[in-house]
Enzyme design. Structure first.
Site, mmCIF file in Angstrom:
data_model
loop_
_atom_site.group_PDB
_atom_site.id
_atom_site.type_symbol
_atom_site.label_atom_id
_atom_site.label_comp_id
_atom_site.label_asym_id
_atom_site.label_seq_id
_atom_site.Cartn_x
_atom_site.Cartn_y
_atom_site.Cartn_z
ATOM 1 N N HIS A 17 0.832 -1.206 0.000
ATOM 2 C CA HIS A 17 0.000 0.000 0.000
ATOM 3 C C HIS A 17 0.866 1.256 0.000
ATOM 4 O O HIS A 17 2.035 1.235 0.404
ATOM 5 C CB HIS A 17 -0.937 0.004 1.221
ATOM 6 C CG HIS A 17 -0.201 0.056 2.538
ATOM 7 N ND1 HIS A 17 0.363 1.218 3.034
ATOM 8 C CD2 HIS A 17 0.064 -0.903 3.444
ATOM 9 C CE1 HIS A 17 0.944 0.971 4.188
ATOM 10 N NE2 HIS A 17 0.786 -0.321 4.466
ATOM 11 N N GLU A 34 -2.009 -7.262 7.266
ATOM 12 C CA GLU A 34 -0.710 -7.113 7.914
ATOM 13 C C GLU A 34 -0.651 -7.986 9.166
ATOM 14 O O GLU A 34 -1.684 -8.389 9.724
ATOM 15 C CB GLU A 34 -0.484 -5.628 8.283
ATOM 16 C CG GLU A 34 0.868 -5.314 8.913
ATOM 17 C CD GLU A 34 2.052 -5.674 8.023
ATOM 18 O OE1 GLU A 34 2.246 -6.880 7.770
ATOM 19 O OE2 GLU A 34 2.802 -4.757 7.616
#
Length: 201
Positions: free
Chosen positions: A10, A88
């Site tokens: 990202h 994550e």
């Protein structure tokens, strides 16, 4: 021709700028982060084959990045599959704490690539590999795979695809202005030129 994986991280978030650990918390992209996502999408267009599947971690910063990348690709009809197994690492009690504050309290972690995983209640490397393996086993048999994930989960995924040792996994780069093409056990890094002046989304 073997399957290709395009592994993206990202774009820059507000927590990244503030040097705060995010983990399962979320923070939106900054103008620079949106520009990074656009640059990655523009560069990616030159490498993707006609058939691909687009996956993103279900966390907001990854989904936001994926939407910008998809717009840059000009593939508005391609679905973004939001996949929690690409999230994550959970960083336990260190989430939302600043990196300098953690490192000042834990000088013994200096120089360790995997220092994040020393957080109390953090998800382990094996736990993340297990969920990634589950996802990999369920991928469709044909087509390129585009993945928008995170710094640490990206390390774990690239390590699995390249059959790296634990130590070598943590020597990998964590760029937000590049992506990695992995095929037949080899990796190619594609750096993307980001025009921060055009950072408004």
């Amino acid at each position: 021709m073997s399957r290709r994986f395009f592994v993206l991280r990202h774009g820059e978030t507000h927590f990244n700028v503030e040097q705060k650990l995010q983990g399962h918390c979320n923070s939106p992209l900054t103008p620079k982060g949106r520009a990074q996502a656009r640059a990655v999408g523009t560069a990616l267009k030159a490498y993707l084959g006609p058939e691909f599947h687009f996956y993103a971690s279900s966390l907001g910063r990854a989904v936001q990045t994926a939407e910008i990348v998809r717009a840059a690709l000009g593939c508005a009809d391609t679905p973004i599959i939001k996949e929690p197994r690409l999230m994550e690492f959970s960083l336990g009690l260190w989430e939302q704490r600043t990196v300098p504050s953690i490192k000042s309290q834990h000088p013994e972690l200096a120089g360790a690539g995997d220092w994040y995983l020393h957080a109390p209640e953090a998800e382990s490397f094996d736990e993340v590999r297990s969920r990634l393996a589950s996802w990999l086993a369920q991928l469709p048999p044909q087509g390129d795979i585009v993945v928008v994930s995170h710094a640490l989960t990206g390390i774990a995924l690239r390590g699995m695809l390249l059959d790296l040792s634990y130590e070598d996994c943590w020597r990998q780069d964590l760029p937000q202005d590049a992506f990695f093409i992995i095929a037949e056990g080899k990796v190619t890094r594609i750096d993307c030129t980001v025009d921060v002046e055009l950072g408004v989304a």
